[in-house]
Design a protein around this motif. Structure first.
Motif, PDB file in Angstrom:
ATOM      1  N   GLY A  23      28.673  10.332  -3.165  1.00 39.54           N
ATOM      2  CA  GLY A  23      29.263  11.608  -2.779  1.00 39.54           C
ATOM      3  C   GLY A  23      29.284  11.813  -1.276  1.00 39.54           C
ATOM      4  N   VAL A  24      28.184  11.469  -0.627  1.00 39.51           N
ATOM      5  CA  VAL A  24      28.104  11.634   0.833  1.00 39.51           C
ATOM      6  C   VAL A  24      29.054  10.659   1.532  1.00 39.51           C
ATOM      7  CG1 VAL A  24      26.575  11.605   2.838  1.00 39.51           C
ATOM      8  CG2 VAL A  24      25.720  12.431   0.644  1.00 39.51           C
ATOM      9  N   LEU A  25      29.164   9.434   1.007  1.00 37.51           N
ATOM     10  CA  LEU A  25      30.109   8.469   1.588  1.00 37.51           C
ATOM     11  C   LEU A  25      31.543   8.964   1.472  1.00 37.51           C
ATOM     12  CD1 LEU A  25      28.693   5.018   0.412  1.00 37.51           C
ATOM     13  CD2 LEU A  25      28.939   5.798   2.774  1.00 37.51           C
ATOM     14  N   LEU A  26      31.869   9.580   0.349  1.00 42.62           N
ATOM     15  CA  LEU A  26      33.212  10.128   0.191  1.00 42.62           C
ATOM     16  C   LEU A  26      33.439  11.266   1.180  1.00 42.62           C
ATOM     17  CD1 LEU A  26      35.912  10.243  -1.249  1.00 42.62           C
ATOM     18  CD2 LEU A  26      34.865  11.697  -2.998  1.00 42.62           C
ATOM     19  N   ALA A  27      32.418  12.090   1.384  1.00 40.68           N
ATOM     20  CA  ALA A  27      32.535  13.179   2.365  1.00 40.68           C
ATOM     21  C   ALA A  27      32.759  12.621   3.765  1.00 40.68           C
ATOM     22  CB  ALA A  27      31.266  14.038   2.333  1.00 40.68           C
ATOM     23  N   ALA A  28      32.033  11.545   4.108  1.00 41.54           N
ATOM     24  CA  ALA A  28      32.215  10.926   5.423  1.00 41.54           C
ATOM     25  C   ALA A  28      33.607  10.325   5.549  1.00 41.54           C
ATOM     26  CB  ALA A  28      31.149   9.854   5.639  1.00 41.54           C
ATOM     27  N   ARG A  29      34.078   9.712   4.482  1.00 46.96           N
ATOM     28  CA  ARG A  29      35.420   9.101   4.493  1.00 46.96           C
ATOM     29  C   ARG A  29      36.502  10.150   4.664  1.00 46.96           C
ATOM     30  NH1 ARG A  29      39.097   6.730   0.333  1.00 46.96           N
ATOM     31  NH2 ARG A  29      39.957   4.813   1.198  1.00 46.96           N
ATOM     32  N   ARG A  30      36.257  11.353   4.105  1.00 43.05           N
ATOM     33  CA  ARG A  30      37.229  12.432   4.217  1.00 43.05           C
ATOM     34  C   ARG A  30      37.047  13.260   5.484  1.00 43.05           C
ATOM     35  NH1 ARG A  30      40.045  14.043  -0.149  1.00 43.05           N
ATOM     36  NH2 ARG A  30      41.194  15.094   1.512  1.00 43.05           N
ATOM     37  N   GLY A  31      36.057  12.925   6.310  1.00 39.86           N
ATOM     38  CA  GLY A  31      35.858  13.622   7.571  1.00 39.86           C
ATOM     39  C   GLY A  31      35.125  14.941   7.440  1.00 39.86           C
ATOM     40  N   PHE A  32      34.389  15.151   6.339  1.00 41.93           N
ATOM     41  CA  PHE A  32      33.623  16.385   6.171  1.00 41.93           C
ATOM     42  C   PHE A  32      32.405  16.366   7.088  1.00 41.93           C
ATOM     43  CE2 PHE A  32      35.022  16.730   1.426  1.00 41.93           C
ATOM     44  CZ  PHE A  32      36.338  16.902   1.857  1.00 41.93           C
ATOM     45  N   ASP A  33      31.897  17.552   7.428  1.00 45.88           N
ATOM     46  CA  ASP A  33      30.686  17.603   8.235  1.00 45.88           C
ATOM     47  C   ASP A  33      29.465  17.359   7.357  1.00 45.88           C
ATOM     48  OD1 ASP A  33      30.161  19.959   6.871  1.00 45.88           O
ATOM     49  OD2 ASP A  33      30.787  21.268   8.510  1.00 45.88           O
ATOM     50  N   LEU A  40      28.539  17.661  -1.491  1.00 45.03           N
ATOM     51  CA  LEU A  40      29.080  16.628  -2.372  1.00 45.03           C
ATOM     52  C   LEU A  40      27.964  15.752  -2.947  1.00 45.03           C
ATOM     53  CD1 LEU A  40      32.431  15.151  -1.000  1.00 45.03           C
ATOM     54  CD2 LEU A  40      32.042  16.727  -2.890  1.00 45.03           C
ATOM     55  N   GLY A  41      26.940  15.490  -2.118  1.00 45.69           N
ATOM     56  CA  GLY A  41      25.823  14.691  -2.594  1.00 45.69           C
ATOM     57  C   GLY A  41      25.062  15.388  -3.712  1.00 45.69           C
ATOM     58  N   LEU A  42      24.790  16.680  -3.536  1.00 45.54           N
ATOM     59  CA  LEU A  42      24.110  17.456  -4.574  1.00 45.54           C
ATOM     60  C   LEU A  42      24.952  17.535  -5.846  1.00 45.54           C
ATOM     61  CD1 LEU A  42      22.657  20.403  -2.468  1.00 45.54           C
ATOM     62  CD2 LEU A  42      21.308  18.847  -3.879  1.00 45.54           C
TER      63      LEU A  42
END
Length: 227
Positions: A23-33, A40-42
Motif C-alpha cells: 500500500g505504501v509503495l503504491l502511494a509513493a508511486r502515485r506521488g502521495f505524501d 493506504l498502508g493501514l
C-alpha cells in the motif's frame, strides 16, 4: 501463549506488514505524501481483517491488539526512508501484495474456523481477508482493482490458500509448519499466474456473442422501465 499461537501471531503480523508495504509503495508511486502512504498502508494491512472480524461478530484484531497498528507504521517509515532506491516499484507492489494475500488466506480462514464458522463461510472469510485490503487500497488510489482484472488471477489464489487451510483442518494437519507451506503454495500460485498472465473467462460480450461474428444490437439500460 504456546508455540502454535506465537507462530500464528507472527504470521498474521508479517501479512499485515507486507500488505502495508504494498500500500505504501503504491502511494509513493502515485506521488502521495507520507500521510497518504500511512492511510493506504493501514487500509491495506488491516482493512480485510477488520471487515472479516465485524462479519464474524468479534473484536477486530487491530482494535483488540494494538500491536497490529505497528506494522503499517513501520512500513510507512521504511518506504519513506528507502523508497527512492526502489526503482521498480510495480514488481515490488505485486510481490509484497502476493505475500500478504497468501498469508492472509491462511490466517483469515484459521480465524474464521476458530470462530466456529462453517466451511463455506470460512472459505469466504479467508478470501475476504486476503483480498479485502488490496481491493480497498486500489479503489482509494484510483487503480483498477486486481480482483476485477481477468488477465490477473487474484481471487482464485486466495480461494486456493483458504481451501487448502480448510482441508488441513479437516485432516487434522493444520499447524504452524503446514500453514507456512500452504502460504508458500498460494504465493507461488499467485506469482506464477501474474508472470504467465493466466486469465479467467472474459465478460460475456467478449467470449460469447462477439465470437459469433454477428453485430450485436445495443443492449437497453438495466434501469430503464420495460416497454
Amino acid at each position: 501463549m504456546d508455540v502454535q499461537e506465537a507462530v500464528f501471531l507472527a504470521l498474521d503480523l508479517t501479512g499485515t506488514f507486507v500488505f502495508a508495504v504494498s500500500g505504501v509503495l503504491l502511494a509513493a508511486r502515485r506521488g502521495f505524501d507520507i500521510t497518504g502512504g500511512l492511510v493506504l498502508g493501514l487500509m491495506t494491512g488491516i482493512g480485510g481483517g477488520m471487515i472479516r472480524d465485524v462479519l464474524l461478530d468479534r473484536v477486530p484484531n487491530a482494535l483488540g491488539q494494538p500491536i497490529y497498528l505497528a506494522p503499517p507504521l513501520i512500513a510507512t517509515l521504511l518506504i519513506y526512508l528507502i523508497g527512492k532506491h526502489v526503482s521498480r516499484a510495480r514488481i515490488w507492489i505485486v510481490t509484497f501484495d502476493a505475500i500478504g494475500l497468501a498469508i492472509f488466506s491462511v490466517t483469515g480462514t484459521t480465524i474464521a474456523l476458530g470462530a466456529e464458522a462453517n466451511y463455506p463461510a470460512a472459505l469466504l472469510m479467508g478470501a475476504l481477508t486476503a483480498c479485502g485490503g488490496g481491493l480497498m487500497r486500489d479503489a482509494v488510489a484510483s487503480e483498477d482493482p486486481a480482483i476485477f482484472i481477468g488477465t490477473d488471477l487474484y481471487l482464485i489464489p486466495a480461494l486456493f490458500g483458504a481451501g487448502l487451510t480448510i482441508l488441513a483442518e479437516v485432516t487434522g494437519l493444520l499447524g504452524g509448519v503446514v500453514s507456512l507451506v500452504i502460504a508458500a503454495a498460494a504465493f507461488g500460485f499467485r506469482m506464477l499466474a501474474w508472470k504467465l498472465q493466466w486469465r479467467v473467462p472474459q465478460p460475456m460480450r467478449q467470449w460469447s456473442y462477439r465470437e459469433t461474428g454477428r453485430r450485436m444490437k445495443k443492449l437497453p439500460s438495466v434501469f430503464r422501465k420495460p416497454d
